[in-house]
Scaffold this motif. Structure first.
Motif, PDB file in Angstrom:
ATOM      1  N   UNK A   1       0.824  -1.212   0.000  1.00  0.00           N
ATOM      2  CA  UNK A   1       0.000   0.000   0.000  1.00  0.00           C
ATOM      3  C   UNK A   1       0.865   1.272   0.000  1.00  0.00           C
ATOM      4  N   UNK A   2       1.905   1.274   0.875  1.00  0.00           N
ATOM      5  CA  UNK A   2       2.784   2.442   0.933  1.00  0.00           C
ATOM      6  C   UNK A   2       3.505   2.657  -0.389  1.00  0.00           C
ATOM      7  N   UNK A   3       3.856   1.534  -1.050  1.00  0.00           N
ATOM      8  CA  UNK A   3       4.514   1.638  -2.345  1.00  0.00           C
ATOM      9  C   UNK A   3       3.613   2.260  -3.391  1.00  0.00           C
ATOM     10  N   UNK A   4       2.334   1.899  -3.369  1.00  0.00           N
ATOM     11  CA  UNK A   4       1.357   2.461  -4.307  1.00  0.00           C
ATOM     12  C   UNK A   4       1.195   3.952  -4.061  1.00  0.00           C
ATOM     13  N   UNK A   5       1.081   4.331  -2.784  1.00  0.00           N
ATOM     14  CA  UNK A   5       0.926   5.742  -2.450  1.00  0.00           C
ATOM     15  C   UNK A   5       2.156   6.552  -2.850  1.00  0.00           C
ATOM     16  N   UNK A   6       3.342   5.958  -2.633  1.00  0.00           N
ATOM     17  CA  UNK A   6       4.572   6.646  -3.021  1.00  0.00           C
ATOM     18  C   UNK A   6       4.635   6.836  -4.535  1.00  0.00           C
ATOM     19  N   UNK A   7       4.179   5.819  -5.260  1.00  0.00           N
ATOM     20  CA  UNK A   7       4.117   5.933  -6.726  1.00  0.00           C
ATOM     21  C   UNK A   7       3.143   7.035  -7.138  1.00  0.00           C
ATOM     22  N   UNK A   8       1.987   7.103  -6.437  1.00  0.00           N
ATOM     23  CA  UNK A   8       0.965   8.098  -6.757  1.00  0.00           C
ATOM     24  C   UNK A   8       1.495   9.512  -6.531  1.00  0.00           C
ATOM     25  N   UNK A   9       2.159   9.714  -5.377  1.00  0.00           N
ATOM     26  CA  UNK A   9       2.754  11.019  -5.091  1.00  0.00           C
ATOM     27  C   UNK A   9       3.834  11.343  -6.108  1.00  0.00           C
ATOM     28  N   UNK A  94       6.226   7.818   7.531  1.00  0.00           N
ATOM     29  CA  UNK A  94       5.227   8.679   8.161  1.00  0.00           C
ATOM     30  C   UNK A  94       4.563   9.585   7.128  1.00  0.00           C
ATOM     31  N   UNK A  95       5.383  10.137   6.246  1.00  0.00           N
ATOM     32  CA  UNK A  95       4.866  11.055   5.242  1.00  0.00           C
ATOM     33  C   UNK A  95       3.928  10.387   4.259  1.00  0.00           C
ATOM     34  N   UNK A  96       4.232   9.177   3.855  1.00  0.00           N
ATOM     35  CA  UNK A  96       3.365   8.464   2.914  1.00  0.00           C
ATOM     36  C   UNK A  96       2.083   7.994   3.597  1.00  0.00           C
ATOM     37  N   UNK A  97       2.223   7.479   4.825  1.00  0.00           N
ATOM     38  CA  UNK A  97       1.051   6.938   5.522  1.00  0.00           C
ATOM     39  C   UNK A  97       0.031   8.011   5.863  1.00  0.00           C
ATOM     40  N   UNK A  98       0.466   9.280   5.930  1.00  0.00           N
ATOM     41  CA  UNK A  98      -0.476  10.349   6.293  1.00  0.00           C
ATOM     42  C   UNK A  98      -1.587  10.504   5.258  1.00  0.00           C
ATOM     43  N   UNK A  99      -1.338  10.100   4.033  1.00  0.00           N
ATOM     44  CA  UNK A  99      -2.357  10.232   2.989  1.00  0.00           C
ATOM     45  C   UNK A  99      -3.588   9.402   3.348  1.00  0.00           C
ATOM     46  N   UNK A 100      -3.367   8.133   3.685  1.00  0.00           N
ATOM     47  CA  UNK A 100      -4.478   7.254   4.065  1.00  0.00           C
ATOM     48  C   UNK A 100      -5.095   7.714   5.386  1.00  0.00           C
ATOM     49  N   UNK A 101      -4.232   8.003   6.376  1.00  0.00           N
ATOM     50  CA  UNK A 101      -4.723   8.417   7.694  1.00  0.00           C
ATOM     51  C   UNK A 101      -5.592   9.662   7.584  1.00  0.00           C
ATOM     52  N   UNK A 102      -5.123  10.659   6.834  1.00  0.00           N
ATOM     53  CA  UNK A 102      -5.849  11.921   6.719  1.00  0.00           C
ATOM     54  C   UNK A 102      -7.184  11.741   5.994  1.00  0.00           C
ATOM     55  N   UNK A 103      -7.179  11.062   4.852  1.00  0.00           N
ATOM     56  CA  UNK A 103      -8.405  10.925   4.070  1.00  0.00           C
ATOM     57  C   UNK A 103      -9.468  10.152   4.845  1.00  0.00           C
ATOM     58  N   UNK A 104      -9.079   9.046   5.494  1.00  0.00           N
ATOM     59  CA  UNK A 104     -10.048   8.236   6.236  1.00  0.00           C
ATOM     60  C   UNK A 104     -10.560   8.980   7.465  1.00  0.00           C
ATOM     61  N   UNK A 122      -3.794  17.200  -1.139  1.00  0.00           N
ATOM     62  CA  UNK A 122      -2.914  16.111  -0.713  1.00  0.00           C
ATOM     63  C   UNK A 122      -1.453  16.551  -0.609  1.00  0.00           C
ATOM     64  N   UNK A 123      -1.001  17.382  -1.542  1.00  0.00           N
ATOM     65  CA  UNK A 123       0.412  17.770  -1.513  1.00  0.00           C
ATOM     66  C   UNK A 123       0.774  18.428  -0.190  1.00  0.00           C
ATOM     67  N   UNK A 124      -0.121  19.276   0.324  1.00  0.00           N
ATOM     68  CA  UNK A 124       0.190  19.996   1.554  1.00  0.00           C
ATOM     69  C   UNK A 124      -0.127  19.204   2.813  1.00  0.00           C
ATOM     70  N   UNK A 125      -0.375  17.896   2.656  1.00  0.00           N
ATOM     71  CA  UNK A 125      -0.334  17.016   3.814  1.00  0.00           C
ATOM     72  C   UNK A 125       1.087  16.993   4.385  1.00  0.00           C
ATOM     73  N   UNK A 126       2.040  17.499   3.589  1.00  0.00           N
ATOM     74  CA  UNK A 126       3.436  17.446   4.025  1.00  0.00           C
ATOM     75  C   UNK A 126       3.651  18.192   5.342  1.00  0.00           C
ATOM     76  N   UNK A 127       2.881  19.257   5.597  1.00  0.00           N
ATOM     77  CA  UNK A 127       3.135  20.038   6.812  1.00  0.00           C
ATOM     78  C   UNK A 127       2.763  19.271   8.075  1.00  0.00           C
TER      79      UNK A 127
END
Length: 441
Positions: A1-9, A94-104, A122-127
């Motif tokens: 899952x993290x690999x897919x999200x990293x690819x998406x970003x 941590x940075x990649x997992x925040x995408x799933x955590x934040x959206x859910x 999504x990009x500014x989930x970085x902060x």
């Protein structure tokens, strides 16, 4: 899952943002053809904004870096800039997992009525991810980093909810909430400072919005002409020859003219989604309003924002040199101050005089905080195995804000218990603002 999200970003915001907008539009019941066009239009606007910002940073940014080298050589902490924040955050688990955590978690909070903001920026989930990395760097614990991530996300939604109406009305973006946490941080500073300005005789009488200045000073009050003059002045102080000074002046003037048009295109794509979201919530959430969370890039094209940003470049360098105890040399963030101060402008009533004074005071706090936080921020870079190209301390002026200081200071002094208390307070405020206060009203 993290690999897919990293690819998406890794596709880049110009690709994944249109995809996200299309998916959100379809979920809210927008027709496929209209959803696709909304996504494409947002993507085009995003590319346009990127081109204009690159034009500004590659020209004005180079000039102001030369100014920094020329006038700030005694400052020992390098401002590496917030521009590396995204790549830094998303290069970590941590940075990649925040995408799933934040959206859910965000969707759950929206359904429960604990927030009105559905954040798709999504990009500014970085902060928030950066705050999680700060917690990890301070404590050495990934678990504490995850806790900090959740607290940071809730804080982001709280700030977006609290200030949405004022910001939306000022910039003319109905149904849109700005969720760029770095930009939202400045609002907390701007509100009491503007109150102070209201009680200073003389200053409280100055009518200094862009339109009034344009009427009073004619061409000299026009933001495009002001951009030209500021570009020329920066070129002179950077030591450019006549040709380069003229080119920099024209480039800065062009940015002042083009930026608002790119923002307008961005909004053209977002409006069908915002309208569909409002209709969907009326049907399924008992009429409860939901605002689409977006980037502060939508606000940087405002004349007062652009003018204040350009004037803040020489002001920040001067402050860095004269402030006792400051060790930070503004460098990487000089071309990105707009993203730190844009949301302060509505709370200064669009008044350029107040905005320059208020943002100058804010810059003082950012310089001192970025100096104090330099060891922590340097450790964050090391934690992410990110090569910053220097052996000394690095920092980011735009990350020298109270949320970073709050998380780092709390964990250094009180520990994880303090972070839990902050999380409980933020959650309580979210519920109060969106459920209890609304019910009372």
């Amino acid at each position: 899952m993290l690999g897919v999200l990293q690819w998406f970003i890794g596709l880049g915001s110009t690709v994944f943002l249109p995809i996200v907008i299309i998916i959100i539009a379809l979920l809210f019941g927008v027709k496929l053809s209209k959803a696709v066009m909304a996504g494409i239009t947002v993507g085009i606007g995003n590319i346009g904004l990127g081109l204009v910002i690159d034009l500004l940073s590659s020209n004005l940014g180079t000039a102001i870096q030369k100014m920094g080298e020329k006038y700030g050589t005694s400052l020992s902490v390098m401002d590496i800039g917030c521009g590396v924040g995204g790549p830094l955050a998303f290069s970590t688990t941590l940075g990649i997992s925040i995408i799933v955590v934040s959206l859910v978690l965000n969707l759950l909070f929206v359904v429960l009525g604990w927030t009105k903001t559905l954040n798709v920026d999504i990009w500014n989930f970085w902060y928030p991810a950066f705050l999680a990395l700060v917690a990890n760097a301070v404590t050495g614990s990934v678990v504490v980093g995850v806790l900090a991530m959740v607290v940071a996300l809730m804080l982001q939604w709280l700030l977006a909810d609290l200030f949405q109406e004022k910001i939306s009305n000022f910039f003319g973006y109905p149904g849109i909430a700005i969720t760029h946490m770095m930009a939202l941080s400045g609002v907390i500073f701007a509100i009491p400072v503007n109150w102070l300005f209201d009680h200073i005789p003389g200053l409280n009488k100055i009518d200094g919005d862009a339109e009034s200045i344009g009427k009073k000073f004619g061409i000299f009050g026009d933001t495009v002409f002001m951009g030209l003059i500021i570009g020329i002045v920066v070129g002179i102080f950077a030591g450019y020859d006549v040709a380069k000074i003229g080119q920099l002046g024209m480039t800065t003037a062009a940015v002042m003219k083009i930026m608002p048009k790119m923002v307008a295109m961005f909004m053209e794509g977002l409006m069908p989604v915002a309208e569909a979201a409002k209709a969907w919530t009326n049907r399924h959430l008992n009429g409860r309003s939901v605002n689409i969370g977006m980037d502060a890039a939508l606000t940087v094209g405002h004349p007062t924002v652009m003018t204040t940003t350009l004037i803040m470049v020489p002001v920040s360098l001067l402050l860095a040199i004269i402030l006792p105890g400051n060790k930070t040399l503004p460098f990487g963030d000089l071309a990105f101050f707009a993203f730190a101060i844009a949301l302060m402008i509505p709370f200064f009533k669009g008044n350029i005089v107040r905005s320059i004074l208020g943002c100058s005071l804010y810059m003082v706090t950012m310089l001192y905080l970025s100096t104090w936080l330099a060891p922590v921020i340097t450790n964050v870079f090391k934690l992410a195995k990110y090569n910053v190209g220097t052996s000394g301390l690095v920092t980011s002026v735009n990350c020298g804000t109270w949320p970073v200081a709050l998380f780092a200071g709390t964990l250094q002094t009180v520990g994880v218990v303090g972070l839990v208390v902050i999380g409980a307070i933020v959650l309580g405020l979210l519920i109060y603002v969106n459920k209890i206060k609304k019910a009372d009203a």
